[in-house]
Design a protein around this motif. Structure first.
Motif, mmCIF file in Angstrom:
data_model
loop_
_atom_site.group_PDB
_atom_site.id
_atom_site.type_symbol
_atom_site.label_atom_id
_atom_site.label_comp_id
_atom_site.label_asym_id
_atom_site.label_seq_id
_atom_site.Cartn_x
_atom_site.Cartn_y
_atom_site.Cartn_z
ATOM 1 N N UNK A 195 -50.872 30.525 82.055
ATOM 2 C CA UNK A 195 -50.365 31.901 82.086
ATOM 3 C C UNK A 195 -51.412 32.791 81.418
ATOM 4 N N UNK A 196 -51.942 33.718 82.193
ATOM 5 C CA UNK A 196 -53.009 34.609 81.725
ATOM 6 C C UNK A 196 -52.425 36.010 81.636
ATOM 7 N N UNK A 197 -52.416 36.557 80.428
ATOM 8 C CA UNK A 197 -51.869 37.894 80.210
ATOM 9 C C UNK A 197 -52.972 38.787 79.644
ATOM 10 N N UNK A 198 -53.062 39.984 80.173
ATOM 11 C CA UNK A 198 -54.004 40.963 79.656
ATOM 12 C C UNK A 198 -53.253 42.251 79.357
ATOM 13 N N UNK A 199 -53.433 42.740 78.137
ATOM 14 C CA UNK A 199 -52.942 44.065 77.747
ATOM 15 C C UNK A 199 -54.161 44.980 77.712
ATOM 16 N N UNK A 200 -53.997 46.180 78.247
ATOM 17 C CA UNK A 200 -55.119 47.112 78.281
ATOM 18 C C UNK A 200 -54.614 48.538 78.177
ATOM 19 N N UNK A 201 -55.220 49.285 77.272
ATOM 20 C CA UNK A 201 -54.965 50.715 77.194
ATOM 21 C C UNK A 201 -56.319 51.412 77.168
ATOM 22 N N UNK A 202 -56.612 52.119 78.233
ATOM 23 C CA UNK A 202 -57.869 52.865 78.331
ATOM 24 C C UNK A 202 -57.684 54.232 77.677
ATOM 25 N N UNK A 203 -58.778 54.823 77.274
ATOM 26 C CA UNK A 203 -58.709 56.149 76.653
ATOM 27 C C UNK A 203 -58.414 57.232 77.682
ATOM 28 N N UNK A 204 -58.886 57.060 78.917
ATOM 29 C CA UNK A 204 -58.631 58.045 79.970
ATOM 30 C C UNK A 204 -57.282 57.745 80.628
ATOM 31 N N UNK A 205 -56.452 58.762 80.836
ATOM 32 C CA UNK A 205 -55.143 58.524 81.438
ATOM 33 C C UNK A 205 -55.260 57.922 82.840
ATOM 34 N N UNK A 206 -54.318 57.099 83.186
ATOM 35 C CA UNK A 206 -54.172 56.491 84.519
ATOM 36 C C UNK A 206 -55.220 55.416 84.842
ATOM 37 N N UNK A 207 -56.227 55.265 83.998
ATOM 38 C CA UNK A 207 -57.264 54.273 84.269
ATOM 39 C C UNK A 207 -56.735 52.855 84.031
ATOM 40 N N UNK A 208 -55.889 52.694 83.046
ATOM 41 C CA UNK A 208 -55.382 51.363 82.685
ATOM 42 C C UNK A 208 -54.757 50.642 83.866
ATOM 43 N N UNK A 209 -53.871 51.314 84.567
ATOM 44 C CA UNK A 209 -53.171 50.674 85.686
ATOM 45 C C UNK A 209 -54.134 50.280 86.805
ATOM 46 N N UNK A 210 -55.113 51.110 87.069
ATOM 47 C CA UNK A 210 -56.113 50.817 88.096
ATOM 48 C C UNK A 210 -56.951 49.594 87.712
ATOM 49 N N UNK A 211 -57.441 49.577 86.485
ATOM 50 C CA UNK A 211 -58.257 48.452 86.014
ATOM 51 C C UNK A 211 -57.431 47.169 86.012
ATOM 52 N N UNK A 212 -56.194 47.250 85.536
ATOM 53 C CA UNK A 212 -55.339 46.065 85.492
ATOM 54 C C UNK A 212 -55.040 45.529 86.891
ATOM 55 N N UNK A 213 -54.843 46.405 87.852
ATOM 56 C CA UNK A 213 -54.592 45.962 89.232
ATOM 57 C C UNK A 213 -55.807 45.201 89.763
ATOM 58 N N UNK A 214 -57.004 45.701 89.472
ATOM 59 C CA UNK A 214 -58.220 45.025 89.908
ATOM 60 C C UNK A 214 -58.381 43.677 89.194
ATOM 61 N N UNK A 215 -58.085 43.656 87.907
ATOM 62 C CA UNK A 215 -58.175 42.408 87.148
ATOM 63 C C UNK A 215 -57.185 41.371 87.664
ATOM 64 N N UNK A 216 -55.981 41.817 87.973
ATOM 65 C CA UNK A 216 -54.962 40.877 88.465
ATOM 66 C C UNK A 216 -55.416 40.230 89.777
ATOM 67 N N UNK A 217 -55.959 41.031 90.671
ATOM 68 C CA UNK A 217 -56.443 40.505 91.950
ATOM 69 C C UNK A 217 -57.590 39.517 91.721
ATOM 70 N N UNK A 218 -58.514 39.870 90.841
ATOM 71 C CA UNK A 218 -59.672 39.005 90.572
ATOM 72 C C UNK A 218 -59.250 37.694 89.911
ATOM 73 N N UNK A 219 -58.330 37.764 88.956
ATOM 74 C CA UNK A 219 -57.874 36.557 88.256
ATOM 75 C C UNK A 219 -57.095 35.657 89.202
ATOM 76 N N UNK A 220 -56.240 36.241 90.017
ATOM 77 C CA UNK A 220 -55.459 35.449 90.974
ATOM 78 C C UNK A 220 -56.391 34.685 91.905
ATOM 79 N N UNK A 221 -57.394 35.362 92.444
ATOM 80 C CA UNK A 221 -58.360 34.723 93.335
ATOM 81 C C UNK A 221 -59.195 33.688 92.576
ATOM 82 N N UNK A 222 -59.666 34.047 91.399
ATOM 83 C CA UNK A 222 -60.486 33.144 90.599
ATOM 84 C C UNK A 222 -59.749 31.879 90.202
ATOM 85 N N UNK A 223 -58.483 32.018 89.808
ATOM 86 C CA UNK A 223 -57.681 30.849 89.439
ATOM 87 C C UNK A 223 -57.424 29.958 90.647
ATOM 88 N N UNK A 224 -57.256 30.549 91.821
ATOM 89 C CA UNK A 224 -57.076 29.741 93.018
ATOM 90 C C UNK A 224 -58.312 28.894 93.277
#
Length: 146
Positions: free
Chosen positions: A109-138
């Motif tokens: 189970x891989x969990x990442x918490x992220x809060x970026x200084x710029x608004x709305x960036x966190x969700x975008x970065x986390x979505x990209x990380x989730x896709x990359x981790x899912x593919x990488x773990x596969x």
């Protein structure tokens, strides 16, 4: 408010083998190619240079702007790390937990918490990380299947 993602993946391998794989910085070169990961500081433990206190840099080619420091390493249980020296991030914590389902199946189970200084960036970065981790773990899970 903290934004977070969680990725779960079963590996058909014993917990010790999966932990050993994911506790090495070099593994992430295979999992997250073309992103490259290099250790720039060893931990104090000569038996485990990628352990607590070690620092890895990530990026593409000679440009590796992201730095992560291993802050916790409990063998066959958990690895934690944090992003360091990044002016764009207020908070970042990565946590990888290992659970034995059977002697030859391990749940990661891989969990990442992220809060970026710029608004709305966190969700975008986390979505990209989730896709990359899912593919990488596969990819990794296929490489270690018993």
């Amino acid at each position: 408010m903290r934004n977070a993602i969680t990725v779960k993946k079963e590996f058909n391998a014993p917990i010790s083998e999966v932990f050993e794989l994911l506790s090495k910085h070099s593994t992430y070169n295979k999992a997250f190619a073309p992103v490259q990961v290099v250790r720039v500081k060893n931990s104090a433990d000569p038996q485990r240079p990628d352990g607590v206190g070690s620092v890895r840099r990530m990026g593409f080619g000679p440009i590796k702007p992201l730095q992560e420091e291993i802050t916790l390493l409990e063998e066959n249980k958990r690895i934690e790390y944090k992003l360091i020296n990044n002016p764009l991030v207020k908070h970042h914590l990565g946590q990888i937990d290992f659970k034995e389902i059977t002697p030859y199946i391990t749940l990661v189970t891989y969990k990442i918490e992220l809060t970026a200084k710029a608004p709305f960036v966190s969700k975008l970065v986390l979505a990209q990380l989730k896709a990359a981790i899912t593919l990488g773990f596969s990819k990794l899970a296929k490489s270690v299947a018993s």
